[in-house]
Scaffold this motif. Structure first.
Motif, short mmCIF file in Angstrom:
data_model
loop_
_atom_site.label_atom_id
_atom_site.label_comp_id
_atom_site.label_asym_id
_atom_site.label_seq_id
_atom_site.Cartn_x
_atom_site.Cartn_y
_atom_site.Cartn_z
N SER A 105 66.74 22.32 33.79
CA SER A 105 66.83 22.65 35.26
C SER A 105 67.26 21.08 36.27
O SER A 105 67.42 21.50 37.17
N LYS A 156 74.02 21.66 39.02
CA LYS A 156 75.67 22.22 39.48
C LYS A 156 76.46 21.15 39.30
O LYS A 156 77.69 21.69 38.66
N SER A 215 81.80 30.73 37.81
CA SER A 215 81.47 31.79 39.05
C SER A 215 79.92 31.66 38.92
O SER A 215 79.63 30.45 38.34
N GLY A 216 79.52 31.39 40.25
CA GLY A 216 77.96 31.43 40.52
C GLY A 216 77.30 31.36 39.08
O GLY A 216 76.22 30.51 39.49
N THR A 217 77.76 32.83 38.67
CA THR A 217 76.44 33.42 37.71
C THR A 217 76.60 32.54 36.23
O THR A 217 75.34 32.59 35.67
N MET A 218 77.05 31.57 36.47
CA MET A 218 77.82 30.38 34.81
C MET A 218 76.82 29.50 35.12
O MET A 218 76.25 29.03 33.63
N TYR A 219 76.19 29.01 35.74
CA TYR A 219 75.39 27.65 35.70
C TYR A 219 74.04 27.87 35.14
O TYR A 219 73.74 26.76 34.11
N ALA A 220 73.06 29.05 35.18
CA ALA A 220 71.95 29.36 34.36
C ALA A 220 72.54 29.88 33.60
O ALA A 220 72.22 29.32 32.11
N GLU A 221 74.03 30.31 33.29
CA GLU A 221 74.39 30.74 31.48
C GLU A 221 74.29 29.18 30.64
O GLU A 221 74.58 28.92 29.56
#
Length: 122
Positions: free
Chosen positions: A58, A62, A78-84
């Motif tokens: 963590s 970003k 994409s915004g969901t790519m950071y956690a991925e």
């Protein structure tokens, strides 16, 4: 009167400063103004201000992920790519660290770099 005794001795009629415990104040036995309680060891501070341990991945921000993507030639993320990306990075690094631990336990340091280089190549 010589110069050294002039600066080292207290003024006439005054006592020299001696640290001693005070009653009800911050003295030698005081716990530093941290509220009620014993002045002994183990008084670590307030319990409501504990440091919450976060997952190590963590701390990859970003902006860090964005810089890596730019180096790889990615234009838009994409915004969901950071956690991925954090999940993939964690699994990749976990595998490398596990391999390093297994290697170091069984072979010498010089062979470790050779094995890691062989693992990166297909």
């Amino acid at each position: 009167m010589n110069r050294s005794s002039y600066f080292s001795s207290p003024a006439p009629g005054r006592k020299s400063h001696v640290a001693r415990p005070k009653v009800g104040g911050k003295g030698v036995l005081s716990n530093g103004g941290k509220g009620k309680g014993a002045a002994g060891l183990g008084m670590g501070g307030a319990k409501r201000h504990r440091k919450v341990l976060k997952d190590s991945v963590s701390y990859i921000t970003k902006g860090d992920i964005r810089r890596l993507a730019r180096r790889g030639g990615v234009k838009r993320i994409s915004g969901t790519m950071y956690a991925e990306v954090r999940g993939v990075l964690k699994s990749y690094l976990t595998g490398i660290v596990n391999d390093c631990v297994a290697i170091v336990e069984h072979i010498s340091i010089l062979d470790t770099s050779e094995v890691l280089e062989a693992e990166d190549s297909p």
